[in-house]
Design an enzyme around this catalytic site. Structure first.
Site, PDB file in Angstrom:
ATOM      1  N   SER A  40       4.993  -1.686   4.130  1.00 36.03           N
ATOM      2  CA  SER A  40       5.151  -3.088   4.505  1.00 36.03           C
ATOM      3  C   SER A  40       4.999  -3.969   3.276  1.00 36.03           C
ATOM      4  CB  SER A  40       4.089  -3.485   5.542  1.00 36.03           C
ATOM      5  OG  SER A  40       4.277  -2.730   6.713  1.00 36.03           O
ATOM      6  N   SER A  61       1.531   6.561   2.829  1.00 36.19           N
ATOM      7  CA  SER A  61       2.362   7.504   3.590  1.00 36.19           C
ATOM      8  C   SER A  61       3.570   7.974   2.793  1.00 36.19           C
ATOM      9  CB  SER A  61       2.867   6.829   4.867  1.00 36.19           C
ATOM     10  OG  SER A  61       1.816   6.620   5.749  1.00 36.19           O
ATOM     11  N   GLU A  96      -8.992  -0.704   6.375  1.00 29.18           N
ATOM     12  CA  GLU A  96      -7.794  -0.821   7.193  1.00 29.18           C
ATOM     13  C   GLU A  96      -8.158  -0.661   8.673  1.00 29.18           C
ATOM     14  OE1 GLU A  96      -4.686   1.856   6.057  1.00 29.18           O
ATOM     15  OE2 GLU A  96      -3.202   0.754   7.220  1.00 29.18           O
ATOM     16  N   GLU A 118      -3.972   9.377  17.656  1.00 29.08           N
ATOM     17  CA  GLU A 118      -4.479  10.748  17.700  1.00 29.08           C
ATOM     18  C   GLU A 118      -5.425  11.007  16.527  1.00 29.08           C
ATOM     19  OE1 GLU A 118      -1.271   9.796  18.192  1.00 29.08           O
ATOM     20  OE2 GLU A 118      -1.434  10.082  20.354  1.00 29.08           O
ATOM     21  N   GLN A 121       0.846  -1.198   0.000  1.00 30.24           N
ATOM     22  CA  GLN A 121       0.000   0.000   0.000  1.00 30.24           C
ATOM     23  C   GLN A 121       0.879   1.246   0.000  1.00 30.24           C
ATOM     24  OE1 GLN A 121      -1.761   0.612   3.799  1.00 30.24           O
ATOM     25  NE2 GLN A 121      -3.280   2.097   3.116  1.00 30.24           N
ATOM     26  N   GLY A 122       0.722   2.119  -0.999  1.00 28.55           N
ATOM     27  CA  GLY A 122       1.526   3.331  -1.094  1.00 28.55           C
ATOM     28  C   GLY A 122       0.730   4.562  -0.701  1.00 28.55           C
TER      29      GLY A 122
END
Lengths: 386, 412
Positions: free
Chosen positions: B169, B137, B254, B395, B134-135
């Protein structure tokens, strides 16, 4: 036995919740509640017993006070999950009434399985109110600690002593009294107006309930008042306790949800620094934490109630979990609800103190969170050594 | 019969029998090497090969993609994936390696992909033949995800990708990536478009994968660099400028709310029996641990704190159960959106308390022969921060819950 995955919460329970929420909204919204219980502010005033008897009559006409009474005694005999649903909604309205005290007495009487206990249950089915009188001066409800004694002579039972922390005592038609004879404890059904019974009101923080200590001075009752013989009263109390813990916790979850929704709504409309309060994460994140704690406690309440219906061997452990979670939740939600209402939250005028005080009362009733964690630790880890 | 079995439909009931029967002869033997706690920490090719063989055999037997339609490689059943998952859990199988694909890429393709993409890609996701990453961040787009800068420029019928993704990951094993790109720098949200891009086949030809070392010393995630990678327009998901909406679908899955809207692709993402995820294991640890001459299990403070965690763990389990009950779930997203936040903080608190219980021995790490539990607790504690940071920090999760469920004003 195993629990159904849906807690046994079905259409009947959904309807009951909808009707209960409407009933409490119509009879006991915040303004009415404030008018009813918060008229006098003087902290040194005489203890009051303020409740809406007309609303109570409407509720008894709906049959809700007999939901927990077994069918064998003329009640409706609904599941504990259904009863918890009703109690949760009553807690959400902070409804001043003998509902919970009567339900708690109902579960203890149901655990007696005697003809006399069933006769007392039939009175509850006939809309009479009741309260447990089982706690001693130090706040212990362990049956062997009772401060009331029962002497049996010539078919007459004579009660002497005092029961403390009796809930909604001035609203009760009769008491279920734990009394010791030598080393054994029995349970006795004593009318509130019996000769020798004195109800001494306590000056308590909670405005939505009354509490008293009840003295028994040579109170004579007949054998038909023995709900559980000396020797079997302790077991009945023990069997009834999971229900008592679960129902008090259900009340706390309802009150907690009110605190959450009210605080979130206020954080949505109160503007400071050109922003609604809820914009600020110092306010937003703890409000989310209120929700997380409520959800956990509420799920444990339904798990405990469902265990009473389907898995009674685990109901005690699950009830300890529910009361422990509800206790921490109530303390946190109460604190945040006052804090985030700011200066207004600190006044008598603002509704939040009504729930703050009800939760303070609930938190210590039948043991606070730490007490129940001790019980759980003994169960899961064995008693501590040394 | 378990409580779940009692509620089975006739289809579920016969499928459960089938699964149980198949699993009785097909759970793979444990490998000679150590497997990590979850698929997100797979480090070696031999771990990956072992787990891929397991996923393929489970797929061939019909235990993955149970509820996906047949044209996408699924088995067209109704609410049967949960049954397969329960039975795999019961049988103690390994987990599936293709977690990002099963949990995020497949549902995102299912909702936003063209028919062509769904037919081409979902079957090999289910079989595990193609691993996905998964791209999302980037170095400057973490909690503020919409700030992604990896740029997709339209060139004729193709797109040219340039930029950098991070914390990726499984990228070192991946054939494909779901990627959130910027096509327009003038609008933060509407300037985003969502694609799939090749990884393995493009290595050295526009894609570069470099491993990152975690604070534990383990690998597991990567930086991925794109230099003039050219892809066809058919790899785009949904419309140009709809990237943020597509990303929300991915994130919903997710964060645990996926099963409400999408067939579950299958599998356990980690060994839920893993001891470092279970507060009850602290009871045994406390009985074995000596604190200054006294068994930790006899210390009233330790007892109280273990019970707090046991209660929290049970409370969340019961909340998941409650979230599926009509009339007891309030806002439909209220509990599902808490999942990642509550579990990751619980896992962290369990590990932290384990270290306190271990006392001086908590200093001993995995290479030390005297380390209690083989050093699992210090490792688990450090890795637990992956849980509270990845996939939206705690957060950010609290912002989402406050805003979406409680209607509080949006925080910048």
């Amino acid at each position: 036995m195993a629990q159904p995955s849906d807690f046994g919460y079905g259409m009947e329970e959904q309807i009951l919740r909808a009707e209960a929420r409407k009933f409490f909204k119509d009879t006991c919204d915040e303004l009415r509640l404030m008018d009813l219980v918060a008229g006098k502010t003087d902290p040194h005033r005489e203890p009051e017993c303020l409740w809406d008897k007309k609303a109570w009559k409407k509720m008894t006409d709906l049959g809700w006070t007999t939901l927990a009474v077994p069918e064998r005694a003329g009640g409706i005999g609904m599941s504990a999950v259904a009863v918890a649903t009703l109690v949760e909604e009553a807690g959400r309205a902070a409804f001043p009434s003998p509902l919970i005290s009567t339900i708690n007495a109902t579960y203890v009487l149901s655990a007696c399985h005697t003809k006399n206990a069933d006769a007392a249950l039939a009175e509850i089915a006939d809309n009479r109110t009741a309260a447990l009188a089982v706690t001693n001066r130090k706040g212990s409800w362990s049956s062997s600690d009772t401060d009331v004694s029962a002497s049996h002579a010539n078919g007459v039972i004579t009660l002497n002593g005092t029961a403390w922390f009796v809930q909604d005592a001035r609203k009760a038609d009769f008491f279920v009294v734990a009394a010791g004879s030598n080393d054994e404890v029995g349970l006795y059904v004593v009318p509130a107006d019996a000769s020798g019974v004195t109800v001494v009101p306590d000056a308590i923080v909670d405005l939505t309930r009354d509490q008293a200590h009840v003295t028994f001075e040579g109170v004579e009752v007949g054998p038909a008042c023995t709900a559980a013989d000396p020797g079997s009263g302790s077991l009945a109390l023990e069997l009834g306790l999971p229900a008592v813990l679960t129902m008090v916790s259900a009340d706390m979850c309802g009150a907690g949800e009110w605190q959450l929704q009210t605080t979130a709504a206020y954080a949505g409309k109160r503007v400071q620094f050109d922003r609604a309060l809820g914009y600020f994460q110092a306010v937003k994140h703890p409000i989310v934490n209120m929700m997380i704690m409520i959800d956990s406690a509420r799920s444990l309440v339904y798990n405990a109630a469902c265990a009473m219906d389907h898995e009674p061997e685990f109901s005690s452990v699950y009830a300890h979990m529910a009361k422990a979670a509800a206790g921490d939740m109530a303390a946190f939600c109460s604190g945040r609800s006052v804090q985030y209402h700011g200066g207004m939250g600190f006044t008598w005028e603002c509704f939040v103190h009504l729930y703050f005080k009800r939760q303070m009362h609930n938190q210590v009733l039948y043991g606070d969170a730490a007490h129940h964690r001790v019980k759980l630790a003994d169960f899961f880890m064995g008693p501590p050594r040394g | 019969m378990s409580e779940n079995e009692q509620k089975d439909s006739p289809e579920q009931s016969s499928f459960r029998k089938y699964c149980r029967n198949w699993l009785s002869g097909h759970v793979p033997l444990p490998p000679a090497f150590r497997l990590p706690q979850s698929a997100m920490e797979i480090m070696t090719q031999e771990q990956m090969d072992y787990l891929c063989r397991w996923q393929k055999s489970a797929y061939d037997a019909g235990l993955v993609g149970c509820d996906y339609p047949g044209e996408y490689g699924g088995f067209g059943r109704t609410n049967c994936q949960r049954i397969a998952n329960e039975e795999m859990h019961r049988a103690g199988t390994p987990y599936f390696p293709n977690v990002i694909a099963l949990g995020m890429a497949a549902p995102t393709l299912f909702h936003h992909g063209s028919e062509e993409l769904k037919k081409r890609f979902i079957p090999k996701i289910l079989s595990g033949e193609e691993i996905w990453c998964q791209g999302f961040s980037e170095p400057d787009a973490g909690s503020d995800l919409a700030n992604v800068q990896t740029f997709a420029e339209k060139k004729g019928d193709n797109w040219v990708i340039n930029g950098q993704k991070i914390w990726t990951s499984l990228a070192m094993f991946a054939s494909w990536m779901i990627i959130l790109c910027r096509h327009d720098r003038s609008d933060k949200y509407k300037g985003l478009t969502y694609f799939i891009v090749p990884i393995k086949s493009a290595l050295g030809k526009g894609v570069d994968v470099r491993p990152l070392i975690k604070m534990t010393g383990e690998t597991g995630f990567n930086e991925v660099f794109f230099t003039d990678l050219e892809i066809p327009d058919s790899y785009r998901l949904d419309k140009v400028g709809n990237g943020w909406q597509v990303a929300m679908t991915t994130l919903l899955h997710e964060r645990g709310a996926g099963p409400l809207i999408t067939p579950t692709a299958g599998g356990q993402t980690s060994r839920s029996s893993e001891t470092t995820y279970n507060a009850m294991t602290l009871v045994d640890l406390a009985k074995k641990s000596d604190r200054l001459g006294k068994t930790a299990a006899d210390d009233p403070v330790i007892r109280d704190r273990i019970m707090s965690l046991v209660i929290r763990q049970r409370g969340f389990m019961e909340s998941l159960r409650r979230s599926r009950v009509k009339g007891l779930a309030d806002h439909p997203m209220r509990i599902p959106l808490q999942g990642k936040l509550v579990m990751s903080e619980l896992v962290q608190d369990i590990a932290a308390l384990a270290l306190e219980i271990e006392g001086a021995s908590a200093t001993l790490f995995i290479a030390d022969a005297n380390a209690p539990a083989g050093g699992a607790w210090p490792l688990a504690y450090m890795n637990s921060f992956g849980g509270t940071i990845a996939a939206g920090t705690s957060e950010v999760q609290r912002n989402i819950l406050g805003e979406r469920v409680l209607g509080l004003a949006k925080s910048k």
